[in-house]
Design a protein around this motif. Structure first.
Motif, PDB file in Angstrom:
ATOM      1  N   ARG A 258      72.756  67.233  56.453  1.00 33.22           N
ATOM      2  CA  ARG A 258      71.812  68.233  57.073  1.00 33.22           C
ATOM      3  C   ARG A 258      70.110  67.388  57.262  1.00 33.22           C
ATOM      4  O   ARG A 258      69.825  67.630  58.331  1.00 33.22           O
ATOM      5  CB  ARG A 258      71.320  69.317  55.946  1.00 33.22           C
ATOM      6  CG  ARG A 258      72.551  70.270  55.702  1.00 33.22           C
ATOM      7  CD  ARG A 258      72.068  71.134  54.927  1.00 33.22           C
ATOM      8  NE  ARG A 258      73.414  72.180  54.651  1.00 33.22           N
ATOM      9  CZ  ARG A 258      73.526  72.691  53.501  1.00 33.22           C
ATOM     10  NH1 ARG A 258      72.707  72.825  52.602  1.00 33.22           N
ATOM     11  NH2 ARG A 258      74.455  73.553  53.248  1.00 33.22           N
TER      12      ARG A 258
ATOM     13  N   LEU B 217      71.538  74.837  59.892  1.00 32.01           N
ATOM     14  CA  LEU B 217      71.744  73.992  58.983  1.00 32.01           C
ATOM     15  C   LEU B 217      71.228  74.544  57.551  1.00 32.01           C
ATOM     16  O   LEU B 217      71.312  73.914  56.802  1.00 32.01           O
ATOM     17  CB  LEU B 217      70.853  72.895  59.050  1.00 32.01           C
ATOM     18  CG  LEU B 217      71.497  72.047  60.362  1.00 32.01           C
ATOM     19  CD1 LEU B 217      70.473  70.855  60.878  1.00 32.01           C
ATOM     20  CD2 LEU B 217      72.696  71.310  60.326  1.00 32.01           C
ATOM     21  N   THR B 218      70.663  75.602  57.618  1.00 27.09           N
ATOM     22  CA  THR B 218      69.998  76.401  56.204  1.00 27.09           C
ATOM     23  C   THR B 218      71.204  76.997  55.656  1.00 27.09           C
ATOM     24  O   THR B 218      72.309  77.332  56.396  1.00 27.09           O
ATOM     25  CB  THR B 218      68.837  77.237  56.697  1.00 27.09           C
ATOM     26  OG1 THR B 218      69.291  78.276  57.665  1.00 27.09           O
ATOM     27  CG2 THR B 218      67.684  76.655  57.368  1.00 27.09           C
TER      28      THR B 218
ATOM     29  N   ILE C 109      68.276  66.951  60.889  1.00 23.13           N
ATOM     30  CA  ILE C 109      67.102  67.230  61.006  1.00 23.13           C
ATOM     31  C   ILE C 109      66.232  66.228  61.825  1.00 23.13           C
ATOM     32  O   ILE C 109      65.302  66.428  62.762  1.00 23.13           O
ATOM     33  CB  ILE C 109      66.586  68.021  59.825  1.00 23.13           C
ATOM     34  CG1 ILE C 109      66.984  69.311  59.539  1.00 23.13           C
ATOM     35  CG2 ILE C 109      64.833  67.954  59.958  1.00 23.13           C
ATOM     36  CD1 ILE C 109      66.785  70.068  58.211  1.00 23.13           C
TER      37      ILE C 109
ATOM     38  N   LEU D  85      67.001  74.478  52.754  1.00 18.24           N
ATOM     39  CA  LEU D  85      68.264  73.655  53.017  1.00 18.24           C
ATOM     40  C   LEU D  85      69.250  73.125  51.965  1.00 18.24           C
ATOM     41  O   LEU D  85      70.281  72.450  51.964  1.00 18.24           O
ATOM     42  CB  LEU D  85      67.597  72.212  53.506  1.00 18.24           C
ATOM     43  CG  LEU D  85      66.691  72.155  54.937  1.00 18.24           C
ATOM     44  CD1 LEU D  85      65.906  70.960  54.907  1.00 18.24           C
ATOM     45  CD2 LEU D  85      67.530  72.310  55.932  1.00 18.24           C
TER      46      LEU D  85
END
Length: 415
Positions: free
Chosen positions: A150, A304-305, A154, A175
């Motif tokens: 992740r 992605l969270t 980012i 995250l």
């Protein structure tokens, strides 16, 4: 008062929005309602989705519960906090009726007791709440490889392949990062991440080590396109699908023909993906590509969270580093079929609409499941407790607090 209102409506165009003034019923909506005066009016005029609003009604209490929970767990040897200390923080934590009243609203999470050695009332977590915190910690520790990816993703969305460490601290829970992520994730993966000093004092930049490649990354929206194209009943042209995003609207949100046409036109616009480098953006085509790429970046960020949601203020910390020159909150409002913006709990929170169904994640993960259990306890409130025991517990707690407030009451009473 008439239920017909004069609304200033804006229709999305490839370069932005154009103004249309008309008298229409409030349930009709054109993409997107924007006011020329203030951004606050633009937010206020958006269409409310009752499912997300109901979820946020409960979630705003969960945020306060987590604040108190973190204070309790800050002392690992004796996980508790004094009522006096919480009362001093009541205003900061938005505990409007005071600390004790807030704690008593959630007896499945908090237990108030009187410490005779310190002559003060304290609060600790119940066994059920403690079990949930352990479950979440285990889920986070077991997902460390996913967390590393992740962070790499980012950083890969940034043209410089770096972001401020303070921005990561803002979203560490979103995250699914562990409490000690600076040591357990960043320093433990020195071949992937590197910390360096920034130009600002006491500021560090987190960046990818030169040899780390992100060429193989595929955005979440691209995975959706592949699945859609493989469906036998797919009604969308394959060439049109390559630039499309999934749209969904709540019941009651009636879409005009003009609105549908603009969405279809926008879907066909080519764009640069979140992991690709954006080229020239001075031309008209470049500006359109920049706007659509901004949508793809925030779409990917939300994907992605852990809970597919984040506060707007937190994601705005990354705006400059992702090369987004647009107002990020307006970007969410301009695309109500992709995102939903809620203003509950004195904060602006954005959801990835496609990730939710009936207030729950379509594809849950272990960390989300643990946090959902805590939210279920928040929603449960005082229900589920024996009425007699609940009253006795309240009476006992009340007497203990009164005893703490008036320690000499019995000494002053006549014999």
């Amino acid at each position: 008062m008439s239920n017909r209102v004069c609304m200033k409506k804006w229709l999305l165009t490839p370069m932005g929005v154009k103004f249309v003034s008309r008298l229409e019923h409030s349930t009709h909506f054109s993409m997107c309602v924007r006011s020329k005066t203030t951004s606050a009016q633009y937010v206020a005029s958006r269409f409310r989705d009752p499912t997300f609003e109901k979820h946020m009604d409960n979630y705003k209490n969960l945020v306060k519960v987590i604040y108190v929970q973190d204070l309790i767990l800050a002392n690992p040897k004796n996980p508790s906090v004094s009522i006096d200390f919480l009362s001093k923080l009541s205003q900061k934590l938005h505990l409007n009726r005071g600390a004790i009243a807030f704690l008593r609203k959630f007896p499945h999470i908090f237990h108030i007791y009187y410490d005779h050695s310190k002559l003060k009332p304290f609060c600790r977590l119940t066994d059920a709440a403690l079990g949930i915190t352990r479950l979440e910690a285990e889920a986070i520790n077991s997902s460390l490889p996913v967390v590393v990816e992740r962070l790499v993703r980012i950083l890969s969305m940034s043209a410089s392949r770096m972001v401020p460490l303070r921005a990561v601290f803002k979203v560490w829970k979103e995250l699914g990062l562990p409490d000690d992520f600076e040591d357990s994730v960043i320093y433990a993966n020195s071949g992937v991440f590197q910390l360096s000093d920034a130009h600002e004092q006491n500021t560090h930049l987190l960046k990818l080590v030169g040899g780390v490649s992100s060429n193989g990354f595929r955005a979440a929206v691209e995975d959706w396109r592949v699945v859609e194209c493989c469906k036998e009943d797919c009604s969308v042209d394959r060439m049109e699908m390559q630039f499309s995003f999934r749209h969904g609207y709540p019941p009651g949100m009636r879409l005009s023909k003009n609105f549908k046409a603009k969405v279809k036109e926008w879907q066909k616009l080519p764009y640069v993906g979140p992991y690709e480098v954006l080229g020239e953006k001075k031309s008209k085509a470049g500006m359109m590509a920049m706007e659509k790429r901004a949508v793809s970046i925030v779409h990917e960020f939300l994907s992605l969270t852990v809970e597919k949601m984040v506060e707007v203020e937190k994601i705005s910390q990354f705006r400059k580093w992702f090369g987004i020159d647009l107002n990020i909150r307006d970007l969410f409002l301009d695309h109500p079929g992709i995102f939903y913006l809620s203003t509950k709990g004195k904060r602006h929170t954005v959801f990835l609409r496609e990730a939710y169904e009936r207030g729950r994640l379509v594809e849950p993960n272990p960390v989300y499941d643990a946090r959902r259990r805590l939210l279920d306890l928040v929603v449960l409130g005082r229900r589920g407790l024996p009425a007699v025991n609940s009253k006795l517990q309240d009476s006992s707690s009340c007497n203990e607090v009164r005893r703490e407030e008036n320690p000499k009451r019995h000494d002053l009473s006549p014999s």
